[in-house]
Design a protein around this motif. Sequence first.
Motif, PDB file in Angstrom:
ATOM      1  N   ASP A 164       0.839  -1.184  -0.008  1.00 17.37           N
ATOM      2  CA  ASP A 164       0.002   0.003   0.061  1.00 17.37           C
ATOM      3  C   ASP A 164       0.905   1.157   0.130  1.00 17.37           C
ATOM      4  O   ASP A 164       2.035   1.141   0.311  1.00 17.37           O
ATOM      5  CB  ASP A 164      -1.070   0.085   1.333  1.00 17.37           C
ATOM      6  CG  ASP A 164      -2.092   0.796   1.067  1.00 17.37           C
ATOM      7  OD1 ASP A 164      -2.335   1.407   0.062  1.00 17.37           O
ATOM      8  OD2 ASP A 164      -3.189   0.725   1.702  1.00 17.37           O
ATOM      9  N   TRP A 165       0.250   2.321  -0.317  1.00 18.37           N
ATOM     10  CA  TRP A 165       0.964   3.481  -0.355  1.00 18.37           C
ATOM     11  C   TRP A 165       0.799   4.437   0.961  1.00 18.37           C
ATOM     12  O   TRP A 165      -0.366   4.195   1.389  1.00 18.37           O
ATOM     13  CB  TRP A 165       0.430   4.675  -1.738  1.00 18.37           C
ATOM     14  CG  TRP A 165       0.778   4.081  -2.925  1.00 18.37           C
ATOM     15  CD1 TRP A 165       0.107   3.410  -3.720  1.00 18.37           C
ATOM     16  CD2 TRP A 165       2.185   4.189  -3.402  1.00 18.37           C
ATOM     17  NE1 TRP A 165       0.862   3.155  -4.760  1.00 18.37           N
ATOM     18  CE2 TRP A 165       2.221   3.645  -4.977  1.00 18.37           C
ATOM     19  CE3 TRP A 165       3.444   4.597  -2.935  1.00 18.37           C
ATOM     20  CZ2 TRP A 165       3.049   3.629  -5.693  1.00 18.37           C
ATOM     21  CZ3 TRP A 165       4.596   4.536  -4.023  1.00 18.37           C
ATOM     22  CH2 TRP A 165       4.367   4.120  -5.313  1.00 18.37           C
ATOM     23  N   TYR A 166       1.832   4.966   1.438  1.00 17.87           N
ATOM     24  CA  TYR A 166       1.815   5.690   2.733  1.00 17.87           C
ATOM     25  C   TYR A 166       2.351   7.075   2.468  1.00 17.87           C
ATOM     26  O   TYR A 166       3.638   7.165   1.902  1.00 17.87           O
ATOM     27  CB  TYR A 166       2.498   5.099   3.933  1.00 17.87           C
ATOM     28  CG  TYR A 166       2.032   3.802   4.190  1.00 17.87           C
ATOM     29  CD1 TYR A 166       0.873   3.547   4.875  1.00 17.87           C
ATOM     30  CD2 TYR A 166       2.420   2.454   3.517  1.00 17.87           C
ATOM     31  CE1 TYR A 166       0.144   2.393   5.111  1.00 17.87           C
ATOM     32  CE2 TYR A 166       1.863   1.265   3.853  1.00 17.87           C
ATOM     33  CZ  TYR A 166       0.686   1.142   4.575  1.00 17.87           C
ATOM     34  OH  TYR A 166       0.128  -0.035   4.821  1.00 17.87           O
ATOM     35  N   ALA A 167       1.724   8.051   2.967  1.00 15.98           N
ATOM     36  CA  ALA A 167       2.379   9.365   2.969  1.00 15.98           C
ATOM     37  C   ALA A 167       3.495   9.511   4.229  1.00 15.98           C
ATOM     38  O   ALA A 167       2.988   9.031   5.255  1.00 15.98           O
ATOM     39  CB  ALA A 167       1.286  10.690   3.299  1.00 15.98           C
ATOM     40  N   VAL A 168       4.545   9.821   4.011  1.00 20.51           N
ATOM     41  CA  VAL A 168       5.703   9.728   4.794  1.00 20.51           C
ATOM     42  C   VAL A 168       6.340  11.119   5.224  1.00 20.51           C
ATOM     43  O   VAL A 168       7.134  11.230   6.278  1.00 20.51           O
ATOM     44  CB  VAL A 168       6.789   8.933   4.459  1.00 20.51           C
ATOM     45  CG1 VAL A 168       6.214   7.328   4.637  1.00 20.51           C
ATOM     46  CG2 VAL A 168       7.401   9.164   3.200  1.00 20.51           C
ATOM     47  N   GLU A 169       6.046  12.090   4.177  1.00 18.75           N
ATOM     48  CA  GLU A 169       6.680  13.331   4.376  1.00 18.75           C
ATOM     49  C   GLU A 169       6.050  14.647   3.825  1.00 18.75           C
ATOM     50  O   GLU A 169       5.524  14.129   2.590  1.00 18.75           O
ATOM     51  CB  GLU A 169       8.236  13.107   4.227  1.00 18.75           C
ATOM     52  CG  GLU A 169       9.176  14.532   4.625  1.00 18.75           C
ATOM     53  CD  GLU A 169       8.764  14.830   6.160  1.00 18.75           C
ATOM     54  OE1 GLU A 169       8.181  15.920   6.255  1.00 18.75           O
ATOM     55  OE2 GLU A 169       9.365  14.271   6.841  1.00 18.75           O
ATOM     56  N   SER A 170       6.099  15.747   4.150  1.00 17.41           N
ATOM     57  CA  SER A 170       5.866  16.739   3.343  1.00 17.41           C
ATOM     58  C   SER A 170       6.620  16.900   2.125  1.00 17.41           C
ATOM     59  O   SER A 170       8.001  16.976   2.471  1.00 17.41           O
ATOM     60  CB  SER A 170       5.800  18.038   4.168  1.00 17.41           C
ATOM     61  OG  SER A 170       4.770  17.833   5.207  1.00 17.41           O
ATOM     62  N   ALA A 171       6.064  17.255   0.968  1.00 15.34           N
ATOM     63  CA  ALA A 171       6.983  17.293  -0.302  1.00 15.34           C
ATOM     64  C   ALA A 171       7.897  18.591   0.010  1.00 15.34           C
ATOM     65  O   ALA A 171       9.261  18.430  -0.374  1.00 15.34           O
ATOM     66  CB  ALA A 171       6.303  17.516  -1.417  1.00 15.34           C
ATOM     67  N   ALA A 172       7.489  19.541   0.511  1.00 15.43           N
ATOM     68  CA  ALA A 172       8.244  20.824   0.960  1.00 15.43           C
ATOM     69  C   ALA A 172       9.294  20.636   1.929  1.00 15.43           C
ATOM     70  O   ALA A 172      10.472  21.529   1.803  1.00 15.43           O
ATOM     71  CB  ALA A 172       7.433  21.988   1.521  1.00 15.43           C
ATOM     72  N   SER A 173       9.395  19.645   2.640  1.00 11.96           N
ATOM     73  CA  SER A 173      10.242  19.441   3.540  1.00 11.96           C
ATOM     74  C   SER A 173      11.547  18.580   3.054  1.00 11.96           C
ATOM     75  O   SER A 173      12.583  18.480   3.740  1.00 11.96           O
ATOM     76  CB  SER A 173       9.821  18.601   4.900  1.00 11.96           C
ATOM     77  OG  SER A 173       8.885  19.078   5.296  1.00 11.96           O
ATOM     78  N   LEU A 174      11.602  18.130   1.913  1.00 10.56           N
ATOM     79  CA  LEU A 174      12.264  16.999   1.273  1.00 10.56           C
ATOM     80  C   LEU A 174      13.546  17.648   0.331  1.00 10.56           C
ATOM     81  O   LEU A 174      13.099  18.529  -0.322  1.00 10.56           O
ATOM     82  CB  LEU A 174      11.661  16.126   0.454  1.00 10.56           C
ATOM     83  CG  LEU A 174      12.417  14.706   0.241  1.00 10.56           C
ATOM     84  CD1 LEU A 174      12.721  14.167   1.618  1.00 10.56           C
ATOM     85  CD2 LEU A 174      11.612  13.730  -0.859  1.00 10.56           C
ATOM     86  N   SER A 175      14.670  17.568   0.761  1.00 10.39           N
ATOM     87  CA  SER A 175      15.804  18.233  -0.052  1.00 10.39           C
ATOM     88  C   SER A 175      16.912  17.135  -0.082  1.00 10.39           C
ATOM     89  O   SER A 175      16.662  15.897   0.042  1.00 10.39           O
ATOM     90  CB  SER A 175      16.309  19.458   1.026  1.00 10.39           C
ATOM     91  OG  SER A 175      17.076  18.835   1.881  1.00 10.39           O
TER      92      SER A 175
END
Lengths: 285, 188
Positions: free
Chosen positions: A12-23
Amino acid sequence: MPRTSDRVALDDWYAVESAASLSAVPLRTRLLGEAITLLRDANGAALAHDEAGASLAVLESYGLIFVTLGAPTRPLVHIAEAQEQDRRVIPCGWTTIRASGLRLVENFLDMAHFPFVHADILGAEPHTEVVHYPSAIRRDVDEVWATGCRFWQPRAAATDETGTLMEIDYRVTSPFIVMLYRFAPSAPHRRDCIALFIQPLEEALCRAQPVMWLVDAISTHSAMLHFEQVIFRQDRIIVENQRPLTLPLDPRHEIPTRADSSSVAYRRWLKERGLRFGTFEGRGA
Amino acid sequence: MGWTAIALSDDLAPGDVAGTRLDGQEVALWRDMAGVAHAWEDRCPHRGMRLSFGFVRSGHLTCLYHGWQYDAQGRCRAIPAHPELTPTSTIRPTRHGCVEASGMVWHGAGEPPPDMPAWPLRSLYCDVAVAALGPLRREKWRGTTLLLAPQPRNASQSCLHVVALTPPNDVAALLHDLAALRRSLEAA
């Protein structure tokens, strides 16, 4: 705790982070018991690795990073309202909660607690009655729906000063993603949309973020955010103090009433799917 | 099986609800408006919410989550989501044996503990295993006879409930001594 062996949870798919927090700076987090690493490559594409360094499938959608540890048989949830240009998008931030994410979904589906847990906001005595609503496992889409739910809410949204007989449809799109649609107090012909994305860390530990797509040209961003955060804090006190912290699927373990028909359908759906992660039965204790 | 003190009677007024632990087990403690103390499993049978987060209304222990009300016998008397519904008699939290004697609320079963006139002093919450507190006993401190009753909360935390069985001469000094006792236990 190692990665779960629960195939249903893995696929299954899981949200794991906000896109804006990823670098490009790697972020360490957990999913279904496994430590995972998230980062962006030089082209800005989101990447994820498991503990052994193996690449994981990643999707970027709804301002979030979604990851799977398995092979999902269904696509990521489709939220049509997220495509509407005039909507206010409010990501409400991540909160870590010491309970199974499944308990949180069930709390999200529940109206009967409004007058007690969200007193004078989403409910108020003596308006405690939950009138009958239909709930079902929809076989055509393999989702749980509860429709035409009505509840008197003294302050249903940041714009609401006078109280509303709110009409809500609830939708569970996967074991750890739940949504609601409600008529927007400031635009009676369109529906607000709120989704709760849950990242199951351990059997009885999760991180969750509500995201709202609202029809609200009036409220400030911070007023809408604050409103949802107050609600979420109140719910957190509940789910962290339910016993067990995992969700029992055996109907003999907890006693439902008519108002819990969406919860009953949800538990039955989880049981049919054979999900064990985050359930009382799966944990065995 | 015997009895374990889980609170001072004086700390639980009519309408009060409290939570405690006994050997790792969560217990909801409440006093009804008739003055009777109750110790129940800390779990609402509906959705598992800890009843110790609830409140007393109309003399019934009321769950915080959905407002379900339970009377002193543990019967569910009201489900606010369905005001017209008479709850079935099968909806009952698990009740534990609970008596009051010598100024303390006791949890357990069997022959009740002796009841003597008592003057409440303090419940000492200690971050030590119950073994460090010693047995249930009487001791004379500053000319006052005390009853010291240990409660195991979990493997590393305990509580010592203390009342005076004779009128205490100097309460402030006794409380000071008890605080010093806790410090010495935790430092050991």
